[in-house]
Design an enzyme around this catalytic site. Structure first.
Site, PDB file in Angstrom:
ATOM      1  N   GLY A  20     -10.942 -39.289  -4.248  1.00 40.79           N
ATOM      2  CA  GLY A  20     -10.853 -40.085  -5.485  1.00 40.79           C
ATOM      3  C   GLY A  20     -11.953 -41.127  -5.593  1.00 40.79           C
ATOM      4  O   GLY A  20     -11.718 -42.252  -6.014  1.00 40.79           O
ATOM      5  N   SER A  22     -14.810 -41.175  -7.445  1.00 43.16           N
ATOM      6  CA  SER A  22     -15.685 -41.288  -8.620  1.00 43.16           C
ATOM      7  C   SER A  22     -14.959 -41.860  -9.828  1.00 43.16           C
ATOM      8  O   SER A  22     -14.348 -41.111 -10.615  1.00 43.16           O
ATOM      9  CB  SER A  22     -16.260 -39.908  -8.973  1.00 43.16           C
ATOM     10  OG  SER A  22     -17.296 -39.588  -8.093  1.00 43.16           O
ATOM     11  N   SER A  28     -11.551 -36.216 -10.345  1.00 45.34           N
ATOM     12  CA  SER A  28     -11.616 -36.900  -9.041  1.00 45.34           C
ATOM     13  C   SER A  28     -10.456 -37.877  -8.898  1.00 45.34           C
ATOM     14  O   SER A  28      -9.799 -37.946  -7.846  1.00 45.34           O
ATOM     15  CB  SER A  28     -12.973 -37.599  -8.897  1.00 45.34           C
ATOM     16  OG  SER A  28     -12.929 -38.673  -7.994  1.00 45.34           O
ATOM     17  N   GLU A 174     -29.199 -39.597 -12.384  1.00 42.69           N
ATOM     18  CA  GLU A 174     -28.235 -38.594 -11.901  1.00 42.69           C
ATOM     19  C   GLU A 174     -28.808 -37.183 -11.934  1.00 42.69           C
ATOM     20  O   GLU A 174     -28.076 -36.193 -11.856  1.00 42.69           O
ATOM     21  CB  GLU A 174     -26.946 -38.690 -12.716  1.00 42.69           C
ATOM     22  CG  GLU A 174     -26.270 -40.065 -12.630  1.00 42.69           C
ATOM     23  CD  GLU A 174     -25.374 -40.263 -11.398  1.00 42.69           C
ATOM     24  OE1 GLU A 174     -24.684 -39.308 -11.024  1.00 42.69           O
ATOM     25  OE2 GLU A 174     -25.377 -41.364 -10.823  1.00 42.69           O
ATOM     26  N   HIS A 248     -21.234 -37.184 -16.797  1.00 43.58           N
ATOM     27  CA  HIS A 248     -22.592 -36.639 -16.927  1.00 43.58           C
ATOM     28  C   HIS A 248     -22.632 -35.866 -18.238  1.00 43.58           C
ATOM     29  O   HIS A 248     -21.612 -35.308 -18.671  1.00 43.58           O
ATOM     30  CB  HIS A 248     -22.926 -35.648 -15.800  1.00 43.58           C
ATOM     31  CG  HIS A 248     -23.054 -36.278 -14.447  1.00 43.58           C
ATOM     32  ND1 HIS A 248     -22.457 -35.754 -13.330  1.00 43.58           N
ATOM     33  CD2 HIS A 248     -23.724 -37.371 -14.034  1.00 43.58           C
ATOM     34  CE1 HIS A 248     -22.749 -36.512 -12.277  1.00 43.58           C
ATOM     35  NE2 HIS A 248     -23.520 -37.501 -12.686  1.00 43.58           N
ATOM     36  N   ASP A 250     -23.715 -32.993 -18.715  1.00 45.03           N
ATOM     37  CA  ASP A 250     -23.415 -31.560 -18.567  1.00 45.03           C
ATOM     38  C   ASP A 250     -21.911 -31.262 -18.597  1.00 45.03           C
ATOM     39  O   ASP A 250     -21.498 -30.117 -18.444  1.00 45.03           O
ATOM     40  CB  ASP A 250     -24.105 -30.954 -17.327  1.00 45.03           C
ATOM     41  CG  ASP A 250     -23.537 -31.447 -16.002  1.00 45.03           C
ATOM     42  OD1 ASP A 250     -22.571 -32.236 -16.000  1.00 45.03           O
ATOM     43  OD2 ASP A 250     -24.075 -31.030 -14.948  1.00 45.03           O
ATOM     44  N   ASN A 362     -12.556 -31.826  -8.009  1.00 46.87           N
ATOM     45  CA  ASN A 362     -13.333 -33.054  -7.851  1.00 46.87           C
ATOM     46  C   ASN A 362     -14.264 -33.273  -9.048  1.00 46.87           C
ATOM     47  O   ASN A 362     -15.179 -34.096  -9.003  1.00 46.87           O
ATOM     48  CB  ASN A 362     -14.174 -33.008  -6.570  1.00 46.87           C
ATOM     49  CG  ASN A 362     -13.552 -33.819  -5.452  1.00 46.87           C
ATOM     50  OD1 ASN A 362     -12.784 -34.745  -5.716  1.00 46.87           O
ATOM     51  ND2 ASN A 362     -13.876 -33.490  -4.217  1.00 46.87           N
ATOM     52  N   CYS A 368     -22.268 -27.808 -12.370  1.00 47.32           N
ATOM     53  CA  CYS A 368     -22.519 -28.903 -11.410  1.00 47.32           C
ATOM     54  C   CYS A 368     -23.016 -28.346 -10.088  1.00 47.32           C
ATOM     55  O   CYS A 368     -23.751 -29.005  -9.360  1.00 47.32           O
ATOM     56  CB  CYS A 368     -21.239 -29.670 -11.096  1.00 47.32           C
ATOM     57  SG  CYS A 368     -20.493 -30.481 -12.483  1.00 47.32           S
TER      58      CYS A 368
END
Ligand code: SUG
Length: 444
Positions: A20, A22, A28, A174, A248, A250, A362, A368
């Site tokens: 956990g 993030s 997450s 990132e 992000h 994406d 996650n 990713c």
């Protein structure tokens, strides 16, 4: 000369777990404390890679990093043997150890930003590892990532490397997860779209979750890669998307060649963005596939990871293909959307649904897990390491994972020196398999 885009997938590490870590990443947070199965994780990843190989794609892998990160333990004042440092750190701060044991390097879309040679003024492919400053457990990745990228793509005639940006969260970067490259074909000059969450020197009062990438960081990458004039565009991610869990870009958008597949709420003003892209690269015949909220609410996009898919050009196929997580099939709105999309006679003709649940829990979907590198024949021949998959390498990696990986890791295991020793033994063998030399701290 032949060009192709090679996907380099991150190998799930032996310490894969659900800590956990993030903030702002919905999965997450939701799955913190679950029992992780690193062996299943690594095999799911290899199966995805095999699936793409089966379609005729070229597929590479990137190694996990050494965890715990001993260099950080030492930098924080821990001394003694590796096991002594780990035990002392575990006693002092289990939270610190959880961060230093993360297997987050599997999400190689965050490894760095790559500008292929047709886009740069010196005609080399440029690499900058992402500093990942926003999350402590990821901020320790860039040094090893840089070493790996240099081993794969040796500095010289074809490839140029830059260190990660300095400046902490002000220059938060990132990597490829916030970067799209549009082109007519991989060897043609492209246009780069950098998506940021906030400005470095302003307080983004409209964000509840962190805007990990700054405009200034994106500009610095474009500058140091020497992108050709007018071929970089910068756009802010819609704060509403970040606040809904799209940490992000994406998570709400994916591109390939001339096609941009994104959620209506990914950007504040998608029409202006379309215009800007067309003006910057008039020779590219852009196709924009905008998914309306009325069909797929933002929360379903984030929960299913519809956009964290791989949009690929399969050799010999007329239309593009989506590689999606099975969660898209299990979410009513996204399943129906994909059915409509395939029937619409648009740019996407096929879709496959793959199980990467160990990673998904996650917040890491198919997109990713991969770093894209456009390579010519000549560049491919100049690569170092042994990291492009063939049947032999896949079989070796499967055996290696079976031999070294646990099928169960929980929070209490992370302070156990035995898990550390097993992990280091696995990575030591892996550097031999991938022909990488000594890239890890524990190998010194
Ligand atoms: O940085 N999750 C990663 C997921 C990265 C996904 N990458 C892309 N979208 N390209 C992150 O938030 C969770 C680790 C944990 O909670 O144990 C984590 O790091």
């Amino acid at each position: 000369m032949n060009w192709r885009e090679v996907n380099f997938d991150g190998i799930v590490g032996p310490t894969h777990n659900y800590a956990g870590l993030s903030y702002g990443n919905v999965a997450s947070a939701k799955n913190q404390g679950l029992i992780a199965n690193p062996r299943e994780g690594v095999l799911q990843g290899l199966q995805k890679a095999q699936h793409l190989r089966g379609l005729g794609m070229m597929q590479g892998v990137l190694p996990p990093h050494d965890r715990p990160h001993l260099a950080t333990l030492r930098a924080l004042g821990f001394t003694g043997s590796d096991a002594e440092m780990l035990s002392a750190a575990w006693t002092s701060s289990p939270a610190l150890v959880r961060n230093l044991m993360s297997s987050a390097t599997m999400w190689t879309a965050n490894a760095g930003t790559i500008s292929p040679s047709p886009d740069t003024t010196d005609g080399k492919t440029h690499f900058t590892p992402a500093n990942l400053a926003a999350m402590y457990h990821r901020s320790i990745e860039h040094e090893t990532t840089g070493k790996v990228l240099q081993a794969y793509f040796p500095e010289g005639k074809h490839f140029a490397h830059h260190p990660a940006l300095p400046g902490g969260t002000h220059m938060g970067d990132e990597g490829a997860a916030n970067h799209n490259r549009f082109c007519t074909d991989y060897g043609h000059e492209g246009v780069a779209l950098y998506v940021y969450g906030r400005s470095a020197f302003e307080n983004a009062t409209d964000l509840t979750f962190p805007g990990r990438q700054t405009l200034e960081a994106s500009e610095a990458i474009a500058r140091q890669h020497g992108l050709k004039d007018g071929r970089a565009i910068f756009v802010r991610q819609n704060p509403a998307a970040i606040n809904a869990g799209a940490f992000h870009n994406d998570v709400v958008a994916v591109s390939n060649k001339n096609v941009f597949f994104y959620h209506e709420n990914a950007f504040e003003d998608p029409i202006s963005l379309q215009r800007e892209l067309r003006e910057a690269a008039p020779e590219i015949d852009f196709e924009f596939v905008e998914v309306p909220s009325a069909k797929v609410p933002l929360c379903d996009a984030v929960a299913s990871y519809l956009f964290n898919s791989q949009l690929i050009s399969v050799p010999g196929a007329d239309k593009m293909r989506l590689i999606l997580p099975v969660e898209v099939q299990e979410t009513a709105s996204t399943r129906a959307y994909v059915e409509d999309l395939l029937a619409s006679n648009g740019p996407v003709g096929d879709a496959d649904f793959l199980d990467v649940r160990q990673s998904m829990r996650n917040g890491g979907g198919p997109a990713c897990l991969r770093l894209r590198v456009a390579l010519s024949d000549e560049q491919l021949a100049a690569m170092g390491a042994n990291a492009v998959l063939d049947d032999t390498l896949v079989a070796r990696l499967q055996d290696w994972a079976g031999k070294h990986y646990r099928d169960r890791v929980v929070a209490e295991d992370l302070g156990d020196p035995k898990l550390m020793e097993e992990s280091f033994a696995a990575l030591d063998e892996l550097t031999g398999i991938l022909n990488l030399g000594s890239i890890y701290d524990f190998q010194k």
